[in-house]
Design an enzyme around this catalytic site. Structure first.
Site, PDB file in Angstrom:
ATOM      1  N   SER A 265       0.817  -1.214   0.000  1.00 22.50           N
ATOM      2  CA  SER A 265       0.000   0.000   0.000  1.00 22.50           C
ATOM      3  C   SER A 265       0.848   1.259   0.000  1.00 22.50           C
ATOM      4  O   SER A 265       2.071   1.216   0.110  1.00 22.50           O
ATOM      5  CB  SER A 265      -0.943  -0.006   1.200  1.00 22.50           C
ATOM      6  OG  SER A 265      -0.291   0.513   2.336  1.00 22.50           O
ATOM      7  N   GLY A 266       0.140   2.389  -0.099  1.00 21.69           N
ATOM      8  CA  GLY A 266       0.804   3.686  -0.143  1.00 21.69           C
ATOM      9  C   GLY A 266       1.008   4.291   1.233  1.00 21.69           C
ATOM     10  O   GLY A 266       1.458   5.429   1.340  1.00 21.69           O
ATOM     11  N   ASP A 267       0.659   3.540   2.290  1.00 25.90           N
ATOM     12  CA  ASP A 267       0.880   4.069   3.633  1.00 25.90           C
ATOM     13  C   ASP A 267       1.176   2.882   4.560  1.00 25.90           C
ATOM     14  O   ASP A 267       1.459   1.787   4.079  1.00 25.90           O
ATOM     15  CB  ASP A 267      -0.341   4.901   4.082  1.00 25.90           C
ATOM     16  CG  ASP A 267       0.055   6.038   5.026  1.00 25.90           C
ATOM     17  OD1 ASP A 267       0.886   5.792   5.920  1.00 25.90           O
ATOM     18  OD2 ASP A 267      -0.463   7.153   4.875  1.00 25.90           O
ATOM     19  N   ASP A 268       1.109   3.094   5.874  1.00 27.06           N
ATOM     20  CA  ASP A 268       1.468   2.026   6.809  1.00 27.06           C
ATOM     21  C   ASP A 268       0.626   0.759   6.564  1.00 27.06           C
ATOM     22  O   ASP A 268      -0.582   0.847   6.332  1.00 27.06           O
ATOM     23  CB  ASP A 268       1.228   2.507   8.247  1.00 27.06           C
ATOM     24  CG  ASP A 268       1.982   3.800   8.552  1.00 27.06           C
ATOM     25  OD1 ASP A 268       3.140   3.940   8.116  1.00 27.06           O
ATOM     26  OD2 ASP A 268       1.402   4.668   9.246  1.00 27.06           O
ATOM     27  N   SER A 299       5.721  -1.505   1.704  1.00 24.13           N
ATOM     28  CA  SER A 299       5.265  -0.135   1.925  1.00 24.13           C
ATOM     29  C   SER A 299       6.441   0.827   1.756  1.00 24.13           C
ATOM     30  O   SER A 299       7.034   1.288   2.728  1.00 24.13           O
ATOM     31  CB  SER A 299       4.666  -0.018   3.333  1.00 24.13           C
ATOM     32  OG  SER A 299       4.234   1.291   3.570  1.00 24.13           O
TER      33      SER A 299
END
Ligand SMILES: *[C@@H]1O[C@H](CO)[C@@H](O)[C@H](O)[C@H]1NC(C)=O
Ligand SMILES: *[C@@H]1O[C@H](CO)[C@@H](O)[C@H](O)[C@H]1NC(C)=O
Ligand SMILES: *[C@@H]1O[C@H](CO)[C@@H](O)[C@H](O)[C@H]1NC(C)=O
Ligand SMILES: *[C@@H]1O[C@H](CO)[C@@H](O)[C@H](O)[C@H]1NC(C)=O
Length: 486
Positions: A265-268, A299
Protein backbone atom coordinates in the site's frame (compact mmCIF):
# COMPACT_ATOMS: atom_id res chain seq x y z
CA UNK A 1 -31.43 -27.49 -13.45
CA UNK A 2 -30.55 -28.72 -9.96
CA UNK A 3 -29.19 -25.32 -9.24
CA UNK A 4 -32.70 -23.95 -9.31
CA UNK A 5 -33.91 -25.88 -6.28
CA UNK A 6 -30.73 -25.05 -4.40
CA UNK A 7 -31.28 -21.40 -4.99
CA UNK A 8 -34.31 -21.49 -2.72
CA UNK A 9 -33.06 -19.80 0.37
CA UNK A 10 -33.73 -21.35 3.72
CA UNK A 11 -35.73 -18.40 4.90
CA UNK A 12 -37.77 -18.46 1.73
CA UNK A 13 -38.50 -22.12 2.33
CA UNK A 14 -39.55 -21.29 5.86
CA UNK A 15 -41.76 -18.50 4.65
CA UNK A 16 -43.39 -20.74 2.11
CA UNK A 17 -43.93 -23.39 4.73
CA UNK A 18 -45.68 -20.83 6.87
CA UNK A 19 -47.73 -19.29 4.12
CA UNK A 20 -48.57 -22.29 2.01
CA UNK A 21 -48.80 -25.18 4.43
CA UNK A 22 -50.77 -27.12 1.84
CA UNK A 23 -47.85 -27.17 -0.52
CA UNK A 24 -45.30 -28.46 1.94
CA UNK A 25 -45.61 -32.08 0.91
CA UNK A 26 -45.18 -31.17 -2.74
CA UNK A 27 -42.14 -29.04 -1.94
CA UNK A 28 -40.43 -31.71 0.16
CA UNK A 29 -41.23 -34.20 -2.56
CA UNK A 30 -39.50 -32.06 -5.16
CA UNK A 31 -36.45 -31.57 -2.96
CA UNK A 32 -36.12 -35.30 -2.25
CA UNK A 33 -36.38 -36.14 -5.92
CA UNK A 34 -33.66 -33.66 -6.73
CA UNK A 35 -31.46 -34.98 -3.96
CA UNK A 36 -31.65 -38.48 -5.42
CA UNK A 37 -31.12 -37.41 -9.00
CA UNK A 38 -28.40 -34.88 -8.34
CA UNK A 39 -26.41 -35.75 -5.23
CA UNK A 40 -23.12 -34.95 -6.92
CA UNK A 41 -24.15 -31.51 -8.06
CA UNK A 42 -25.67 -30.74 -4.68
CA UNK A 43 -22.46 -31.64 -2.92
CA UNK A 44 -20.37 -29.44 -5.21
CA UNK A 45 -22.93 -26.75 -4.57
CA UNK A 46 -21.95 -26.52 -0.92
CA UNK A 47 -18.94 -24.62 0.29
CA UNK A 48 -17.23 -24.35 3.64
CA UNK A 49 -15.73 -21.44 5.47
CA UNK A 50 -14.55 -20.79 8.98
CA UNK A 51 -16.25 -18.27 11.18
CA UNK A 52 -16.82 -17.28 14.77
CA UNK A 53 -20.50 -18.12 14.18
CA UNK A 54 -22.43 -19.98 11.49
CA UNK A 55 -25.83 -18.65 10.39
CA UNK A 56 -29.26 -20.29 10.27
CA UNK A 57 -30.60 -18.21 7.38
CA UNK A 58 -29.13 -17.41 3.98
CA UNK A 59 -30.09 -15.14 1.13
CA UNK A 60 -28.49 -13.79 -2.02
CA UNK A 61 -28.23 -10.15 -2.99
CA UNK A 62 -30.15 -11.13 -6.15
CA UNK A 63 -33.18 -11.91 -3.95
CA UNK A 64 -33.33 -8.19 -3.25
CA UNK A 65 -33.04 -6.95 -6.80
CA UNK A 66 -29.25 -6.86 -6.96
CA UNK A 67 -27.73 -6.71 -10.44
CA UNK A 68 -24.08 -7.64 -10.89
CA UNK A 69 -23.45 -5.90 -14.19
CA UNK A 70 -20.93 -3.36 -12.93
CA UNK A 71 -23.11 -0.37 -13.80
CA UNK A 72 -26.38 -0.72 -11.86
CA UNK A 73 -26.24 0.70 -8.34
CA UNK A 74 -26.86 -1.94 -5.67
CA UNK A 75 -26.84 0.41 -2.70
CA UNK A 76 -30.58 -0.01 -2.12
CA UNK A 77 -30.59 -3.80 -2.62
CA UNK A 78 -27.75 -4.13 -0.10
CA UNK A 79 -29.44 -1.92 2.48
CA UNK A 80 -32.82 -3.64 1.91
CA UNK A 81 -31.18 -7.05 2.27
CA UNK A 82 -29.45 -6.11 5.50
CA UNK A 83 -32.60 -4.52 6.94
CA UNK A 84 -34.64 -7.57 6.00
CA UNK A 85 -32.12 -10.07 7.37
CA UNK A 86 -31.74 -8.17 10.62
CA UNK A 87 -35.00 -9.81 11.74
CA UNK A 88 -33.10 -13.12 12.11
CA UNK A 89 -30.68 -11.69 14.65
CA UNK A 90 -32.40 -13.51 17.50
CA UNK A 91 -33.11 -16.59 15.37
CA UNK A 92 -29.69 -17.97 14.45
CA UNK A 93 -28.49 -15.00 12.41
CA UNK A 94 -28.34 -14.56 8.65
CA UNK A 95 -25.84 -14.58 5.83
CA UNK A 96 -26.01 -12.47 2.69
CA UNK A 97 -24.25 -14.05 -0.27
CA UNK A 98 -22.75 -11.99 -3.06
CA UNK A 99 -22.51 -14.24 -6.14
CA UNK A 100 -20.10 -13.86 -9.10
CA UNK A 101 -20.47 -10.49 -10.78
CA UNK A 102 -19.55 -6.85 -10.43
CA UNK A 103 -21.75 -5.26 -7.80
CA UNK A 104 -21.55 -1.51 -7.92
CA UNK A 105 -22.57 0.01 -4.60
CA UNK A 106 -22.32 3.01 -2.34
CA UNK A 107 -22.09 2.87 1.42
CA UNK A 108 -24.35 0.46 3.30
CA UNK A 109 -24.74 -0.55 6.96
CA UNK A 110 -24.44 -4.03 8.39
CA UNK A 111 -26.47 -5.50 11.24
CA UNK A 112 -25.81 -7.83 14.21
CA UNK A 113 -25.53 -11.63 14.00
CA UNK A 114 -24.86 -11.17 10.32
CA UNK A 115 -22.39 -12.43 7.72
CA UNK A 116 -21.60 -10.76 4.41
CA UNK A 117 -20.07 -13.43 2.17
CA UNK A 118 -18.31 -12.74 -1.14
CA UNK A 119 -17.99 -15.52 -3.71
CA UNK A 120 -14.47 -15.78 -5.14
CA UNK A 121 -15.62 -14.14 -8.39
CA UNK A 122 -17.68 -11.47 -6.68
CA UNK A 123 -16.40 -7.91 -6.89
CA UNK A 124 -17.95 -5.15 -4.83
CA UNK A 125 -17.25 -2.01 -6.85
CA UNK A 126 -17.36 1.23 -4.88
CA UNK A 127 -19.62 3.76 -6.53
CA UNK A 128 -18.00 6.81 -8.15
CA UNK A 129 -20.99 8.92 -7.12
CA UNK A 130 -20.06 10.77 -3.94
CA UNK A 131 -23.76 11.11 -3.08
CA UNK A 132 -23.77 7.35 -2.49
CA UNK A 133 -21.61 8.02 0.59
CA UNK A 134 -23.71 9.87 3.21
CA UNK A 135 -21.97 12.42 5.36
CA UNK A 136 -21.41 11.42 8.98
CA UNK A 137 -19.98 13.39 11.90
CA UNK A 138 -16.27 13.31 12.75
CA UNK A 139 -15.08 10.66 15.18
CA UNK A 140 -15.27 11.96 18.75
CA UNK A 141 -11.67 10.94 19.47
CA UNK A 142 -10.44 12.88 16.42
CA UNK A 143 -12.55 16.03 16.66
CA UNK A 144 -12.46 16.50 12.89
CA UNK A 145 -11.93 14.50 9.73
CA UNK A 146 -8.41 13.49 8.69
CA UNK A 147 -8.66 15.10 5.24
CA UNK A 148 -10.72 18.17 6.09
CA UNK A 149 -12.37 19.77 9.11
CA UNK A 150 -15.90 18.58 9.76
CA UNK A 151 -17.73 15.57 8.38
CA UNK A 152 -16.66 12.35 6.77
CA UNK A 153 -18.09 10.28 3.96
CA UNK A 154 -19.48 7.03 5.42
CA UNK A 155 -17.31 4.03 4.64
CA UNK A 156 -18.30 1.60 1.89
CA UNK A 157 -19.16 -1.20 4.33
CA UNK A 158 -19.95 0.10 7.76
CA UNK A 159 -21.82 -0.55 10.97
CA UNK A 160 -22.29 0.88 14.45
CA UNK A 161 -23.24 -0.63 17.79
CA UNK A 162 -23.22 -4.18 16.42
CA UNK A 163 -22.43 -7.51 17.93
CA UNK A 164 -21.32 -10.63 16.07
CA UNK A 165 -20.67 -9.34 12.55
CA UNK A 166 -18.65 -11.16 9.87
CA UNK A 167 -17.36 -9.99 6.51
CA UNK A 168 -15.75 -12.89 4.70
CA UNK A 169 -15.72 -14.98 1.53
CA UNK A 170 -13.57 -16.97 -0.82
CA UNK A 171 -11.11 -14.13 -1.31
CA UNK A 172 -13.73 -12.17 -3.24
CA UNK A 173 -12.81 -8.58 -4.02
CA UNK A 174 -13.78 -5.18 -2.70
CA UNK A 175 -12.58 -2.59 -5.20
CA UNK A 176 -12.62 0.96 -3.83
CA UNK A 177 -11.99 2.52 -7.27
CA UNK A 178 -9.96 5.07 -5.35
CA UNK A 179 -8.42 6.96 -8.26
CA UNK A 180 -11.19 9.59 -8.29
CA UNK A 181 -10.74 10.22 -4.54
CA UNK A 182 -6.92 10.31 -4.75
CA UNK A 183 -7.11 12.95 -7.51
CA UNK A 184 -9.57 15.06 -5.51
CA UNK A 185 -7.33 14.73 -2.46
CA UNK A 186 -4.20 15.74 -4.40
CA UNK A 187 -5.98 18.74 -5.92
CA UNK A 188 -7.35 19.92 -2.55
CA UNK A 189 -10.93 19.45 -3.77
CA UNK A 190 -12.29 17.51 -0.77
CA UNK A 191 -14.58 19.29 1.67
CA UNK A 192 -14.97 16.13 3.71
CA UNK A 193 -12.83 13.15 4.66
CA UNK A 194 -12.62 10.26 2.18
CA UNK A 195 -14.50 7.02 2.90
CA UNK A 196 -12.71 3.88 4.06
CA UNK A 197 -13.53 0.44 2.64
CA UNK A 198 -14.62 -1.13 5.94
CA UNK A 199 -15.35 0.71 9.18
CA UNK A 200 -17.06 -0.83 12.21
CA UNK A 201 -17.69 1.35 15.26
CA UNK A 202 -18.79 0.58 18.82
CA UNK A 203 -19.01 -3.11 17.97
CA UNK A 204 -18.10 -6.40 19.61
CA UNK A 205 -17.21 -9.78 18.08
CA UNK A 206 -16.06 -8.88 14.60
CA UNK A 207 -14.53 -11.11 11.95
CA UNK A 208 -13.07 -9.77 8.72
CA UNK A 209 -11.40 -12.53 6.74
CA UNK A 210 -10.51 -14.04 3.37
CA UNK A 211 -11.09 -11.00 1.22
CA UNK A 212 -9.10 -9.04 -1.35
CA UNK A 213 -9.25 -5.28 -0.91
CA UNK A 214 -7.96 -3.10 -3.71
CA UNK A 215 -7.67 0.63 -4.43
CA UNK A 216 -9.28 1.99 -1.30
CA UNK A 217 -10.03 5.75 -1.43
CA UNK A 218 -8.12 5.98 1.90
CA UNK A 219 -7.68 3.53 4.83
CA UNK A 220 -8.77 -0.05 4.15
CA UNK A 221 -9.99 -1.62 7.40
CA UNK A 222 -10.85 0.58 10.37
CA UNK A 223 -12.34 -1.00 13.49
CA UNK A 224 -12.87 1.71 16.09
CA UNK A 225 -14.23 1.74 19.68
CA UNK A 226 -14.63 -2.03 19.29
CA UNK A 227 -13.51 -5.28 20.89
CA UNK A 228 -12.89 -8.94 20.10
CA UNK A 229 -11.82 -8.55 16.50
CA UNK A 230 -10.43 -11.27 14.27
CA UNK A 231 -8.81 -10.21 10.99
CA UNK A 232 -7.46 -13.11 8.95
CA UNK A 233 -6.28 -13.90 5.43
CA UNK A 234 -6.75 -10.42 4.01
CA UNK A 235 -4.95 -9.30 0.87
CA UNK A 236 -4.75 -5.54 0.48
CA UNK A 237 -3.34 -3.80 -2.54
CA UNK A 238 -3.15 -0.17 -3.60
CA UNK A 239 -0.57 1.75 -5.65
CA UNK A 240 2.45 2.52 -3.45
CA UNK A 241 2.03 6.22 -4.26
CA UNK A 242 -1.70 6.38 -3.40
CA UNK A 243 -2.44 8.76 -0.49
CA UNK A 244 -3.22 7.37 3.00
CA UNK A 245 -4.12 3.87 1.82
CA UNK A 246 -3.23 2.35 5.21
CA UNK A 247 -3.93 -1.38 5.43
CA UNK A 248 -5.44 -2.19 8.81
CA UNK A 249 -5.96 0.45 11.51
CA UNK A 250 -7.15 -0.85 14.88
CA UNK A 251 -8.25 2.34 16.63
CA UNK A 252 -9.31 2.46 20.30
CA UNK A 253 -9.91 -1.30 20.15
CA UNK A 254 -9.40 -4.03 22.75
CA UNK A 255 -8.51 -7.62 21.99
CA UNK A 256 -7.68 -7.74 18.28
CA UNK A 257 -5.92 -10.48 16.30
CA UNK A 258 -4.54 -9.79 12.84
CA UNK A 259 -2.98 -12.77 11.09
CA UNK A 260 -1.95 -14.12 7.69
CA UNK A 261 -2.34 -10.86 5.85
CA UNK A 262 -0.51 -9.59 2.78
CA UNK A 263 -0.48 -5.84 2.29
CA UNK A 264 0.99 -3.60 -0.42
CA UNK A 265 0.00 0.00 0.00
CA UNK A 266 0.80 3.69 -0.14
CA UNK A 267 0.88 4.07 3.63
CA UNK A 268 1.47 2.03 6.81
CA UNK A 269 0.50 -1.65 6.45
CA UNK A 270 -0.81 -1.75 10.02
CA UNK A 271 -1.30 1.54 11.89
CA UNK A 272 -2.30 1.25 15.52
CA UNK A 273 -4.23 4.30 16.68
CA UNK A 274 -6.29 5.75 19.54
CA UNK A 275 -7.41 9.30 18.80
CA UNK A 276 -5.88 12.68 18.10
CA UNK A 277 -4.48 15.21 20.60
CA UNK A 278 -7.04 16.89 22.94
CA UNK A 279 -9.93 14.89 21.41
CA UNK A 280 -8.18 11.55 21.90
CA UNK A 281 -7.03 12.51 25.40
CA UNK A 282 -10.54 13.40 26.54
CA UNK A 283 -12.10 10.36 24.82
CA UNK A 284 -9.45 8.28 26.58
CA UNK A 285 -9.97 4.92 24.88
CA UNK A 286 -6.75 2.98 24.26
CA UNK A 287 -5.91 0.25 21.77
CA UNK A 288 -4.71 -2.70 23.81
CA UNK A 289 -4.24 -6.44 23.63
CA UNK A 290 -3.36 -6.51 19.96
CA UNK A 291 -1.76 -9.53 18.27
CA UNK A 292 -0.22 -9.27 14.78
CA UNK A 293 1.13 -12.49 13.23
CA UNK A 294 2.40 -13.59 9.85
CA UNK A 295 2.08 -10.27 8.12
CA UNK A 296 3.83 -9.61 4.82
CA UNK A 297 4.14 -5.94 3.93
CA UNK A 298 5.42 -3.82 1.07
CA UNK A 299 5.26 -0.13 1.93
CA UNK A 300 8.04 1.89 0.24
CA UNK A 301 6.96 5.22 1.77
CA UNK A 302 5.76 4.08 5.19
CA UNK A 303 6.00 1.62 8.06
CA UNK A 304 5.22 -2.06 8.32
CA UNK A 305 3.73 -1.46 11.77
CA UNK A 306 3.14 2.13 12.89
CA UNK A 307 2.20 2.98 16.46
CA UNK A 308 0.48 6.35 16.06
CA UNK A 309 0.65 8.97 15.06
CA UNK A 310 -2.81 9.37 16.62
CA UNK A 311 -2.18 7.60 19.94
CA UNK A 312 -3.66 10.06 22.44
CA UNK A 313 -5.93 7.46 24.07
CA UNK A 314 -2.90 5.20 24.59
CA UNK A 315 -1.50 2.03 23.01
CA UNK A 316 -0.62 -0.87 25.29
CA UNK A 317 0.25 -4.55 24.97
CA UNK A 318 0.94 -5.07 21.28
CA UNK A 319 2.52 -8.41 20.32
CA UNK A 320 3.80 -8.81 16.77
CA UNK A 321 5.64 -11.85 15.43
CA UNK A 322 6.60 -13.54 12.17
CA UNK A 323 6.57 -10.40 10.09
CA UNK A 324 8.11 -10.03 6.64
CA UNK A 325 8.88 -6.62 5.18
CA UNK A 326 9.98 -6.01 1.63
CA UNK A 327 11.00 -2.64 0.23
CA UNK A 328 9.51 -0.63 3.07
CA UNK A 329 10.54 2.66 4.61
CA UNK A 330 10.74 1.37 8.20
CA UNK A 331 9.94 -1.76 10.18
CA UNK A 332 8.28 -0.71 13.41
CA UNK A 333 7.78 3.01 13.80
CA UNK A 334 6.56 4.94 16.82
CA UNK A 335 5.04 8.26 15.76
CA UNK A 336 4.13 10.82 18.38
CA UNK A 337 4.78 14.36 19.53
CA UNK A 338 4.14 17.02 22.15
CA UNK A 339 0.38 17.61 22.29
CA UNK A 340 -0.51 13.97 21.79
CA UNK A 341 -0.48 12.97 25.45
CA UNK A 342 -1.34 9.29 25.93
CA UNK A 343 1.19 6.49 25.93
CA UNK A 344 2.78 3.71 23.88
CA UNK A 345 3.93 1.00 26.26
CA UNK A 346 4.45 -2.74 26.56
CA UNK A 347 5.23 -3.30 22.89
CA UNK A 348 6.72 -6.68 21.95
CA UNK A 349 8.00 -7.58 18.49
CA UNK A 350 9.95 -10.71 17.49
CA UNK A 351 10.75 -12.68 14.36
CA UNK A 352 10.96 -9.90 11.80
CA UNK A 353 12.62 -10.36 8.42
CA UNK A 354 13.31 -7.22 6.41
CA UNK A 355 14.60 -6.77 2.86
CA UNK A 356 15.48 -3.38 1.41
CA UNK A 357 14.64 -0.81 4.06
CA UNK A 358 15.43 2.82 4.71
CA UNK A 359 15.35 2.32 8.50
CA UNK A 360 14.91 -0.92 10.43
CA UNK A 361 13.82 1.01 13.55
CA UNK A 362 12.35 4.47 13.71
CA UNK A 363 10.93 6.47 16.59
CA UNK A 364 9.67 9.98 15.92
CA UNK A 365 8.99 12.33 18.83
CA UNK A 366 8.21 15.42 16.75
CA UNK A 367 5.59 14.10 14.38
CA UNK A 368 3.52 17.31 14.31
CA UNK A 369 0.16 17.08 12.52
CA UNK A 370 -2.38 18.52 14.95
CA UNK A 371 -6.18 18.62 14.53
CA UNK A 372 -6.29 22.35 15.32
CA UNK A 373 -4.44 24.94 17.40
CA UNK A 374 -6.32 24.02 20.59
CA UNK A 375 -3.94 21.17 21.49
CA UNK A 376 -1.97 21.38 24.71
CA UNK A 377 1.77 21.50 23.93
CA UNK A 378 2.43 20.30 27.49
CA UNK A 379 0.50 17.06 26.89
CA UNK A 380 3.55 14.81 26.55
CA UNK A 381 3.24 11.12 25.64
CA UNK A 382 4.79 8.34 27.74
CA UNK A 383 6.77 5.92 25.58
CA UNK A 384 8.25 2.96 27.47
CA UNK A 385 8.90 -0.77 27.57
CA UNK A 386 9.48 -1.26 23.84
CA UNK A 387 10.95 -4.71 23.02
CA UNK A 388 12.39 -5.83 19.68
CA UNK A 389 14.17 -9.16 19.22
CA UNK A 390 15.15 -11.90 16.76
CA UNK A 391 15.33 -9.90 13.56
CA UNK A 392 17.32 -10.10 10.36
CA UNK A 393 17.47 -7.33 7.81
CA UNK A 394 19.39 -6.83 4.61
CA UNK A 395 19.90 -3.96 2.18
CA UNK A 396 19.28 -1.39 4.90
CA UNK A 397 20.28 2.27 4.51
CA UNK A 398 20.30 3.06 8.23
CA UNK A 399 19.80 0.74 11.20
CA UNK A 400 17.95 3.04 13.57
CA UNK A 401 16.82 6.58 13.99
CA UNK A 402 15.50 6.94 17.53
CA UNK A 403 14.28 10.42 18.45
CA UNK A 404 12.43 10.91 21.74
CA UNK A 405 11.15 14.20 23.10
CA UNK A 406 13.41 16.63 24.93
CA UNK A 407 12.52 16.44 28.66
CA UNK A 408 10.32 13.40 27.92
CA UNK A 409 12.67 10.56 26.92
CA UNK A 410 11.43 7.26 25.50
CA UNK A 411 12.63 4.65 28.01
CA UNK A 412 13.01 0.92 28.67
CA UNK A 413 13.83 0.20 25.03
CA UNK A 414 15.26 -3.29 24.57
CA UNK A 415 16.72 -4.65 21.33
CA UNK A 416 18.29 -8.13 21.17
CA UNK A 417 19.51 -10.63 18.59
CA UNK A 418 19.19 -8.35 15.57
CA UNK A 419 21.45 -8.58 12.53
CA UNK A 420 21.25 -5.77 10.04
CA UNK A 421 23.19 -5.93 6.76
CA UNK A 422 23.71 -2.65 5.03
CA UNK A 423 22.81 -1.44 1.57
CA UNK A 424 25.47 -0.82 -1.07
CA UNK A 425 25.43 2.87 -0.16
CA UNK A 426 24.49 3.04 3.51
CA UNK A 427 24.33 6.14 5.69
CA UNK A 428 27.66 6.94 7.33
CA UNK A 429 26.14 6.93 10.82
CA UNK A 430 24.02 3.82 11.47
CA UNK A 431 22.42 4.77 14.79
CA UNK A 432 21.16 8.16 15.88
CA UNK A 433 19.70 8.29 19.37
CA UNK A 434 18.33 11.37 21.11
CA UNK A 435 16.21 11.41 24.26
CA UNK A 436 15.94 7.61 24.36
CA UNK A 437 17.22 5.08 26.91
CA UNK A 438 17.48 1.32 26.95
CA UNK A 439 19.68 -1.72 26.48
CA UNK A 440 20.70 -4.05 23.69
CA UNK A 441 22.36 -7.41 23.24
CA UNK A 442 23.72 -9.15 20.17
CA UNK A 443 22.83 -6.33 17.77
CA UNK A 444 24.81 -5.40 14.66
CA UNK A 445 25.77 -2.83 13.61
CA UNK A 446 26.73 -1.66 17.09
CA UNK A 447 23.96 0.44 18.70
CA UNK A 448 24.44 3.91 20.14
CA UNK A 449 25.50 4.37 23.77
CA UNK A 450 21.95 5.22 24.87
CA UNK A 451 20.92 1.64 23.93
CA UNK A 452 24.28 0.19 24.98
CA UNK A 453 25.15 -3.44 24.32
CA UNK A 454 25.25 -5.40 27.59
CA UNK A 455 28.25 -7.44 26.44
CA UNK A 456 28.65 -11.13 25.56
CA UNK A 457 28.63 -12.23 29.22
CA UNK A 458 25.32 -10.56 29.97
CA UNK A 459 23.31 -12.03 27.13
CA UNK A 460 19.81 -10.71 27.41
CA UNK A 461 16.70 -11.65 25.53
CA UNK A 462 14.10 -8.89 25.30
CA UNK A 463 10.74 -9.82 26.68
CA UNK A 464 7.93 -11.37 24.67
CA UNK A 465 4.96 -12.49 26.78
CA UNK A 466 4.10 -16.18 26.67
CA UNK A 467 0.67 -15.99 28.32
CA UNK A 468 -2.10 -15.91 25.70
CA UNK A 469 -4.41 -12.94 25.29
CA UNK A 470 -8.20 -13.53 25.41
CA UNK A 471 -8.37 -13.08 21.62
CA UNK A 472 -6.10 -16.12 21.21
CA UNK A 473 -8.85 -18.27 22.74
CA UNK A 474 -11.49 -17.27 20.20
CA UNK A 475 -12.59 -20.38 18.36
CA UNK A 476 -13.68 -20.47 14.74
CA UNK A 477 -16.06 -23.14 13.53
CA UNK A 478 -16.42 -24.68 10.11
CA UNK A 479 -19.64 -23.49 8.55
CA UNK A 480 -21.16 -24.74 5.33
CA UNK A 481 -23.21 -22.70 2.95
CA UNK A 482 -25.19 -23.26 -0.16
CA UNK A 483 -23.67 -21.55 -3.16
CA UNK A 484 -26.41 -19.81 -5.07
CA UNK A 485 -25.96 -18.69 -8.61
CA UNK A 486 -28.61 -16.47 -10.10
C1 LIG B 1 -26.40 3.63 8.86
O1 LIG B 1 -26.06 3.76 10.23
C2 LIG B 1 -25.83 5.10 10.63
C3 LIG B 1 -25.32 5.10 12.05
O2 LIG B 1 -26.08 4.27 12.87
C4 LIG B 1 -27.11 5.90 10.44
O3 LIG B 1 -26.87 7.25 10.75
C5 LIG B 1 -27.55 5.79 8.98
O4 LIG B 1 -28.80 6.42 8.82
C6 LIG B 1 -27.68 4.36 8.55
N1 LIG B 1 -27.94 4.30 7.13
C7 LIG B 1 -28.94 3.61 6.62
C8 LIG B 1 -29.07 3.68 5.13
O5 LIG B 1 -29.68 2.93 7.29
C1 LIG C 1 -23.58 3.55 19.86
O1 LIG C 1 -22.82 3.42 21.04
C2 LIG C 1 -22.22 4.65 21.46
C3 LIG C 1 -21.29 4.36 22.61
O2 LIG C 1 -21.89 3.53 23.54
C4 LIG C 1 -23.32 5.64 21.83
O3 LIG C 1 -22.75 6.86 22.20
C5 LIG C 1 -24.21 5.84 20.61
O4 LIG C 1 -25.31 6.65 20.95
C6 LIG C 1 -24.74 4.52 20.07
N1 LIG C 1 -25.40 4.76 18.81
C7 LIG C 1 -26.57 4.20 18.50
C8 LIG C 1 -27.10 4.53 17.15
O5 LIG C 1 -27.16 3.45 19.26
C1 LIG D 1 -7.58 -17.44 -0.50
O1 LIG D 1 -6.25 -16.97 -0.58
C2 LIG D 1 -5.35 -17.68 0.24
C3 LIG D 1 -4.04 -16.97 0.20
O2 LIG D 1 -3.64 -16.70 -1.12
C4 LIG D 1 -5.27 -19.12 -0.23
O3 LIG D 1 -4.41 -19.86 0.59
C5 LIG D 1 -6.67 -19.74 -0.17
O4 LIG D 1 -6.64 -21.04 -0.70
C6 LIG D 1 -7.66 -18.89 -0.95
N1 LIG D 1 -9.00 -19.42 -0.70
C7 LIG D 1 -9.91 -19.59 -1.67
C8 LIG D 1 -11.22 -20.17 -1.25
O5 LIG D 1 -9.70 -19.30 -2.84
C1 LIG E 1 17.99 -14.96 16.82
O1 LIG E 1 17.04 -14.59 15.83
C2 LIG E 1 16.87 -15.55 14.79
C3 LIG E 1 15.85 -14.97 13.81
O2 LIG E 1 16.31 -13.79 13.31
C4 LIG E 1 16.36 -16.84 15.37
O3 LIG E 1 16.27 -17.81 14.35
C5 LIG E 1 17.33 -17.32 16.44
O4 LIG E 1 16.79 -18.47 17.05
C6 LIG E 1 17.53 -16.24 17.49
N1 LIG E 1 18.54 -16.66 18.44
C7 LIG E 1 18.28 -16.81 19.72
C8 LIG E 1 19.43 -17.21 20.57
O5 LIG E 1 17.17 -16.63 20.19
Amino acid sequence: MHVKASSLTIFKVRKMVGMLCGMIIVLVGIMNTREVEGRKSRISNYGEYSAINCRAHTASITDFGGVGDGTTSNTKPFQTAVDHLSQYGSDGGAMLLVPPGKWLTGSFNLTSHFTLFLHKDAVLLASQDMNEFPLIPPLPSYGRGRDAPGGRYASLITGSNLTDVIITGENGTIDGQGEMWWQKFHHGQLKHTRPYLIELMYSDSIQISHLTLINSPSWNIHPIYSSNILIQGITISAPVNSPNTDGINPDSCTNTRIEDCYIVSGDDCVAVKSGWDEYGISYGMPTKQLVIRRLTCISPTSAVIALGSEMSGGIQDVRAEDITAINSESGVRIKTGAGRGGYVKDIYVKGFTMHTMKWAFWMTGNYGSHPDDKYDPNALPTIKNINYRDMVADDVKMAARLEGISGDPFTEICISNVTISLAAKPKKIQWTCTDVAGISSGVTPKPCDAIADQGPYNNIECEFPTDPLPIDDIQVQTCSYQRMYP
